[in-house]
Design a protein around this motif. Sequence first.
Motif, PDB file in Angstrom:
ATOM      1  N   PRO A   1       1.658  -7.058   2.537  1.00 60.63           N
ATOM      2  CA  PRO A   1       2.674  -7.184   3.589  1.00 60.63           C
ATOM      3  C   PRO A   1       3.564  -5.953   3.768  1.00 60.63           C
ATOM      4  O   PRO A   1       4.267  -5.846   4.766  1.00 60.63           O
ATOM      5  CB  PRO A   1       3.504  -8.385   3.133  1.00 60.63           C
ATOM      6  N   PHE A   2       3.527  -5.016   2.796  1.00 58.99           N
ATOM      7  CA  PHE A   2       4.440  -3.873   2.864  1.00 58.99           C
ATOM      8  C   PHE A   2       3.681  -2.560   2.676  1.00 58.99           C
ATOM      9  O   PHE A   2       2.605  -2.523   2.067  1.00 58.99           O
ATOM     10  CB  PHE A   2       5.528  -3.983   1.783  1.00 58.99           C
ATOM     11  N   ILE A   3       4.281  -1.492   3.203  1.00 57.69           N
ATOM     12  CA  ILE A   3       3.687  -0.151   3.103  1.00 57.69           C
ATOM     13  C   ILE A   3       4.773   0.836   2.684  1.00 57.69           C
ATOM     14  O   ILE A   3       5.901   0.783   3.189  1.00 57.69           O
ATOM     15  CB  ILE A   3       3.092   0.294   4.460  1.00 57.69           C
ATOM     16  N   PHE A   4       4.443   1.733   1.749  1.00 54.24           N
ATOM     17  CA  PHE A   4       5.288   2.890   1.449  1.00 54.24           C
ATOM     18  C   PHE A   4       4.550   4.140   1.917  1.00 54.24           C
ATOM     19  O   PHE A   4       3.342   4.283   1.670  1.00 54.24           O
ATOM     20  CB  PHE A   4       5.577   3.009  -0.052  1.00 54.24           C
ATOM     21  N   LEU A   5       5.267   5.023   2.589  1.00 58.78           N
ATOM     22  CA  LEU A   5       4.715   6.299   3.047  1.00 58.78           C
ATOM     23  C   LEU A   5       5.514   7.391   2.347  1.00 58.78           C
ATOM     24  O   LEU A   5       6.740   7.437   2.470  1.00 58.78           O
ATOM     25  CB  LEU A   5       4.877   6.440   4.566  1.00 58.78           C
ATOM     26  N   THR A   6       4.864   8.266   1.595  1.00 61.56           N
ATOM     27  CA  THR A   6       5.643   9.266   0.864  1.00 61.56           C
ATOM     28  C   THR A   6       4.840  10.537   0.607  1.00 61.56           C
ATOM     29  O   THR A   6       3.615  10.512   0.499  1.00 61.56           O
ATOM     30  CB  THR A   6       6.146   8.703  -0.480  1.00 61.56           C
ATOM     31  N   ASN A   7       5.576  11.640   0.531  1.00 60.92           N
ATOM     32  CA  ASN A   7       4.991  12.911   0.104  1.00 60.92           C
ATOM     33  C   ASN A   7       5.572  13.330  -1.249  1.00 60.92           C
ATOM     34  O   ASN A   7       5.476  14.486  -1.641  1.00 60.92           O
ATOM     35  CB  ASN A   7       5.220  14.009   1.157  1.00 60.92           C
ATOM     36  N   GLY A   8       6.181  12.381  -1.947  1.00 62.35           N
ATOM     37  CA  GLY A   8       6.796  12.679  -3.237  1.00 62.35           C
ATOM     38  C   GLY A   8       8.248  13.069  -3.109  1.00 62.35           C
ATOM     39  O   GLY A   8       9.004  13.006  -4.075  1.00 62.35           O
ATOM     40  N   GLU A   9       8.655  13.470  -1.893  1.00 59.23           N
ATOM     41  CA  GLU A   9      10.063  13.818  -1.656  1.00 59.23           C
ATOM     42  C   GLU A   9      10.697  12.794  -0.723  1.00 59.23           C
ATOM     43  O   GLU A   9      11.658  12.115  -1.090  1.00 59.23           O
ATOM     44  CB  GLU A   9      10.174  15.222  -1.053  1.00 59.23           C
TER      45      GLU A   9
ATOM     46  N   VAL B   1       0.863  -1.175   0.000  1.00 58.58           N
ATOM     47  CA  VAL B   1       0.000   0.000   0.000  1.00 58.58           C
ATOM     48  C   VAL B   1       0.901   1.227   0.000  1.00 58.58           C
ATOM     49  O   VAL B   1       1.927   1.256   0.693  1.00 58.58           O
ATOM     50  CB  VAL B   1      -0.910  -0.004   1.249  1.00 58.58           C
ATOM     51  N   ILE B   2       0.547   2.223  -0.805  1.00 59.29           N
ATOM     52  CA  ILE B   2       1.262   3.504  -0.760  1.00 59.29           C
ATOM     53  C   ILE B   2       0.326   4.545  -0.170  1.00 59.29           C
ATOM     54  O   ILE B   2      -0.783   4.758  -0.684  1.00 59.29           O
ATOM     55  CB  ILE B   2       1.722   3.971  -2.153  1.00 59.29           C
ATOM     56  N   GLU B   3       0.770   5.181   0.894  1.00 54.82           N
ATOM     57  CA  GLU B   3       0.005   6.268   1.511  1.00 54.82           C
ATOM     58  C   GLU B   3       0.620   7.586   1.077  1.00 54.82           C
ATOM     59  O   GLU B   3       1.804   7.850   1.334  1.00 54.82           O
ATOM     60  CB  GLU B   3       0.024   6.137   3.028  1.00 54.82           C
ATOM     61  N   ALA B   4      -0.153   8.415   0.362  1.00 55.25           N
ATOM     62  CA  ALA B   4       0.350   9.677  -0.181  1.00 55.25           C
ATOM     63  C   ALA B   4      -0.017  10.835   0.743  1.00 55.25           C
ATOM     64  O   ALA B   4      -1.153  10.922   1.225  1.00 55.25           O
ATOM     65  CB  ALA B   4      -0.237   9.916  -1.570  1.00 55.25           C
ATOM     66  N   LYS B   5       0.951  11.708   0.974  1.00 60.87           N
ATOM     67  CA  LYS B   5       0.720  12.900   1.788  1.00 60.87           C
ATOM     68  C   LYS B   5       1.254  14.126   1.051  1.00 60.87           C
ATOM     69  O   LYS B   5       2.185  14.025   0.243  1.00 60.87           O
ATOM     70  CB  LYS B   5       1.435  12.769   3.139  1.00 60.87           C
ATOM     71  N   LYS B   6       0.680  15.282   1.327  1.00 61.85           N
ATOM     72  CA  LYS B   6       1.222  16.489   0.712  1.00 61.85           C
ATOM     73  C   LYS B   6       2.588  16.799   1.307  1.00 61.85           C
ATOM     74  O   LYS B   6       2.928  16.338   2.412  1.00 61.85           O
ATOM     75  CB  LYS B   6       0.268  17.666   0.870  1.00 61.85           C
ATOM     76  N   GLN B   7       3.359  17.590   0.576  1.00 60.41           N
ATOM     77  CA  GLN B   7       4.772  17.730   0.912  1.00 60.41           C
ATOM     78  C   GLN B   7       5.006  18.364   2.275  1.00 60.41           C
ATOM     79  O   GLN B   7       6.021  18.111   2.913  1.00 60.41           O
ATOM     80  CB  GLN B   7       5.493  18.540  -0.170  1.00 60.41           C
ATOM     81  N   ALA B   8       4.062  19.147   2.729  1.00 61.53           N
ATOM     82  CA  ALA B   8       4.243  19.817   4.023  1.00 61.53           C
ATOM     83  C   ALA B   8       4.120  18.836   5.185  1.00 61.53           C
ATOM     84  O   ALA B   8       4.464  19.164   6.323  1.00 61.53           O
ATOM     85  CB  ALA B   8       3.239  20.947   4.178  1.00 61.53           C
ATOM     86  N   ILE B   9       3.596  17.639   4.913  1.00 59.50           N
ATOM     87  CA  ILE B   9       3.389  16.660   5.981  1.00 59.50           C
ATOM     88  C   ILE B   9       4.486  15.609   5.941  1.00 59.50           C
ATOM     89  O   ILE B   9       4.814  15.086   4.873  1.00 59.50           O
ATOM     90  CB  ILE B   9       1.998  15.979   5.826  1.00 59.50           C
ATOM     91  N   ASN B  10       5.032  15.290   7.094  1.00 58.31           N
ATOM     92  CA  ASN B  10       6.023  14.214   7.162  1.00 58.31           C
ATOM     93  C   ASN B  10       5.291  12.888   6.963  1.00 58.31           C
ATOM     94  O   ASN B  10       4.410  12.539   7.753  1.00 58.31           O
ATOM     95  CB  ASN B  10       6.717  14.239   8.531  1.00 58.31           C
TER      96      ASN B  10
END
Length: 750
Positions: free
Chosen positions: A105-113, A78-87
Amino acid sequence: MTPPSSEADARILIDDLLRAAGWAPADKSQVRTEVPVSETFQVREAGSAVGAVRTVDPGALGFADYVLLDQRGRPLAVIEAKKQAINPYTAKQQALPYAKKVGAPFIFLTNGELIYFWDYQNDDARPVSSLYTRRDLERLVHLRSERKPLAEVEIPETYVRTGETRLLRPYQQEAMKALDHAAELGKRRFLIELPTGCGKTDLIALYLKRLIQAGHAERILFLVDREQLAKQAIEAIQDLLPQYSSYWLKPGVARQEKQITVCLLQTMMGRVEELSSGYFDVVVMDECHRSIYGAWQTALAHFDALHIGLTATPAMYIERNTFQFYQCKDSTPDYSYPIQEAFKQGHLVPYKFATGITTLMSEGAEFEGAQYDPAEFERKWTNEASNKLMMQEFDKLAWANYKELAPGQKDGPGKSVVFAITKHHAARLAQYLNELHPEYKGKYAEVITSDIADADDAIRRFKQDKLPMVAVSVGMLDTGFDCREVLHLVMCRRVRSPILYQQMRGRGTRTAPHIGKEKFVIYDFFGNHEYFNDSDTDIFTGSGGGGYRKPQPHTGPTGRELIELGLDDEWLQAVSYIEVGPDGERVDKREYVTEWEKTVQQGADNDPALVKIKAGDALTSEEEDALAHRLNQPQRYFNEDNLRRAYRKPGGNLVDFIREALGLIKTKSRPEIIEENFRAWLVSKNFSPEQAQYLSLLKNRGISRGKVSIDDLFSPPLSLLNAAGLGIEMFGETGLGNLIDEINSTVLVA
């Protein structure tokens, strides 16, 4: 350009990250977006590799931003997308229920940066440089199902090397146990310190076998920074691990899908973007203390893997960045074996210094601090008479004492290595030695540098044949060169680096029972051992024996990164010429680059290898070797070593220099390079998510202003965010100042 401020903007960047990792965001068989958690998937039941189809109960969880699927349509991540201002790290608890519900089984957490990878059943989320490919994630799932405790794999007592059964030495067994212990505690980076000649390569090859057998690894990268080390590594791996596929990845050669890849760090720097962060399970870095700096760190930290660093350098000379990267506490390696113990237990051969020889350099003499023009130094300290005198004294003593050093040595005076100042100097010394022995018809001593027709063949002949008896070199044989029969080391140059001094000395310490080698002699014509207070009774190690007088600080560029990489920074940066050819002709660097570009452009339409490179096609290993041989010919001796000096690029490789000459390489923008450096720097550290987010602000300020200073914290826009107060609260006043210095010297170098 204004940074993306919304989640939708971040998703544009995330789609780019997916494409870079081989995913097709528009292909619903690979990537699903805005997935309701009530959707039907093949969900893996606990303990089952193959899931059963069932409908997940709908709940108040909403949507998963992205779900990445395997080839059978089952969720991998699963990829959880956040805006760049959020860690993005703060979204862990939001993403976890999604992943569990859909069976990913795996997770990616990213704001694009910033990107975090979370194997939530085994580890905490950690920063990575890129998203993983489908193959990476499928391989991890398979490894998890095969994994067993390392304790269940027996440490062998013997192993077969080059057809000979060898005992695994006690310290090698102890090192394996130390690695096991650290791995079982969840440590992902390890540092091993073993003196030169103590079998680091054999040890690590056998340990890699353990990791594979225990299901901890399938794909392995073995990085080195010298061609000789690459040759030794691939030979050892193919001899010790014939059941696992392996190869040497070279600059212009197509990548192969084999289990073990040996590669030069300089090559990997140019190819790292071809590979995802999850491509390798284990990364081994030989002589790792030379590689945790600036752009070099980018190639090493790119891979989210178990990292094993090997070094022969005593802890007190390893820079703190190396200890931080390998997660070592209190500047202590995970395993260390002192050189004094190796001498005492007979695993290394001791040395003595030749006495009564002429010392050319007077006590305490310096020449322009630590950086000097080698040719000027040669002229200042040597001439025809002194060069002849050095060779006469060495030759006379060597012939007189070789039987005492190794009673089984048949031919006098035994194998010898002479370290010269410049290529010109090396040519003169070899000439004088050959004049002393006309009976060998010019074959007694041979110059081995990057400019000779076939350096590999010359090294092979020196190791295996009676002649040449003496190898004369500058730079090439200082490190990464292994010949057990060496009885004489001749220092005809000044050495002020404690690391380099110990590496040069280590060329003679290997045991050679077949000739009864009991000791070797160092002929130090420049008083280096006196500078380091080294003696055969009080061994200089920097950690208990000997000691040395530190040079006075001097102004100007230090070239620390290049010194630590074993490259001659005074040639790379401070000097405007390079030496080419057997006599060390001096050629202006700009003129050399111009001639190189002209030669490549003229051959680009008729040389078959250059035609392939121009077309973007991969070479075979044989084609690359043949091309390198054709280019390294009189008059200009175009080879990687000379081109690195001429371009002032220590990380360059031959194919990249060709592409540069043909205008095929798009020069990265400064912000692009800084973003790469920053991501690698974050991955190499142990910052908390809050600290990483704060440091990202400082990095962005550095991109706009060129550097970061304490004053920036008290000026808009950083002052509006209370950057000074937050920074002191997180790192302390001194710590914050040190981090700003490190950002300027490591991240903002472009």
